[in-house]
Design an enzyme around this catalytic site. Structure first.
Site, short mmCIF file in Angstrom:
data_model
loop_
_atom_site.label_atom_id
_atom_site.label_comp_id
_atom_site.label_asym_id
_atom_site.label_seq_id
_atom_site.Cartn_x
_atom_site.Cartn_y
_atom_site.Cartn_z
N SER A 123 29.28 40.91 3.97
CA SER A 123 30.47 41.72 3.74
C SER A 123 30.92 41.54 2.29
O SER A 123 30.68 40.49 1.68
CB SER A 123 31.60 41.27 4.68
OG SER A 123 32.85 41.83 4.30
N TYR A 137 36.73 34.69 8.35
CA TYR A 137 35.73 35.76 8.24
C TYR A 137 35.12 35.78 6.84
O TYR A 137 33.89 35.83 6.67
CB TYR A 137 36.37 37.11 8.57
CG TYR A 137 35.43 38.28 8.44
CD1 TYR A 137 34.51 38.57 9.45
CD2 TYR A 137 35.46 39.10 7.31
CE1 TYR A 137 33.64 39.65 9.33
CE2 TYR A 137 34.60 40.19 7.19
CZ TYR A 137 33.70 40.45 8.20
OH TYR A 137 32.83 41.51 8.08
#
Length: 231
Positions: A123, A137
């Site tokens: 990501s 995350y």
């Protein structure tokens, strides 16, 4: 060629599955809605998936794509033990499971003396961070990028290659919820392209890494974020 794809039942994973099968590849999927079921929150899950996939593949897996993950808010003002518990859950699902599968894949190829490829779906959060409720995350995805580079450096001479893909917002159910929680259109102003990526766009990059990327690209990190983060 036989490819093991985690998180294949929806969103980016489903798009990757379609792109690879359209290219004539054999894909062994994993997910909550289709494919081989394995709970990555359970420490036994990744190895069980690998063993089941190997059996289904008649003993040979050529490519591993680590796509499975969770994106769950974990606000700073929660109870401390709950906050830590969600850190551990997210890192186990988003990073440790991918590390276990990558290790099993590398050992598989070493023992067989064959080439192999690992494609990790990370990501942009690995580089620019994420919201205050998503420390865990961002940390997991940064770890995935570092792991990809380490694998690439460690095993390139053995014909084992690793690539990472860093999407920004992607139009999946997970992204829809996040966009709504952050004001929708206001958040799009942070994306110079003016739109959220579609899963099929990420899938094209994953297919390239899995099937076509030249060996000299090993260790590469490819961004798919509409120029919302430019390294």
């Amino acid at each position: 060629m036989t490819i093991l794809l985690t998180g294949s039942s929806r969103g980016i994973g489903a798009a990757i599955h379609g792109a690879l099968t359209d290219a004539g590849q054999t894909v062994i999927g994993h997910g909550t809605q289709s494919g081989i079921a394995a709970d990555f929150a359970d420490p036994a899950g990744p190895r069980a998936l690998w063993q089941a996939a190997l059996e289904q593949a008649d003993g040979t897996i050529d490519v591993l794509i680590n796509n499975a993950g969770v994106f769950e808010a974990n606000p700073l003002d929660r109870d401390h033990d709950d906050w830590v518990g969600d850190w551990e859950r997210t890192l186990r699902i988003d990073l440790t499971a991918a590390a276990e599968l990558s290790r099993l894949a590398v050992r598989h190829w070493q023992e067989r003396g064959t080439h192999g490829r690992i494609v990790n779906i990370a990501s942009r959060a690995a580089y620019r961070g994420d919201s205050p409720a998503h420390w865990h995350y961002a940390a997991a995805k940064a770890g995935m990028v570092a792991m990809t580079k380490t694998i690439a450096r460690g095993y390139a001479r053995e014909g084992i290659y690793a690539f990472a893909i860093c999407p920004g917002f992607t139009m999946t159910g997970m992204a829809d919820d996040y966009l709504a929680s952050r004001g929708g259109e206001g958040l799009l102003a942070d994306i110079p392209l003016g739109k959220v990526a579609m899963p099929e766009e990420v899938a094209k990059v994953a297919r390239f890494c899995a099937l076509e990327a030249p060996a000299s690209m090993t260790g590469a990190v490819l961004d798919v974020n509409g120029a919302s983060y430019v390294r």
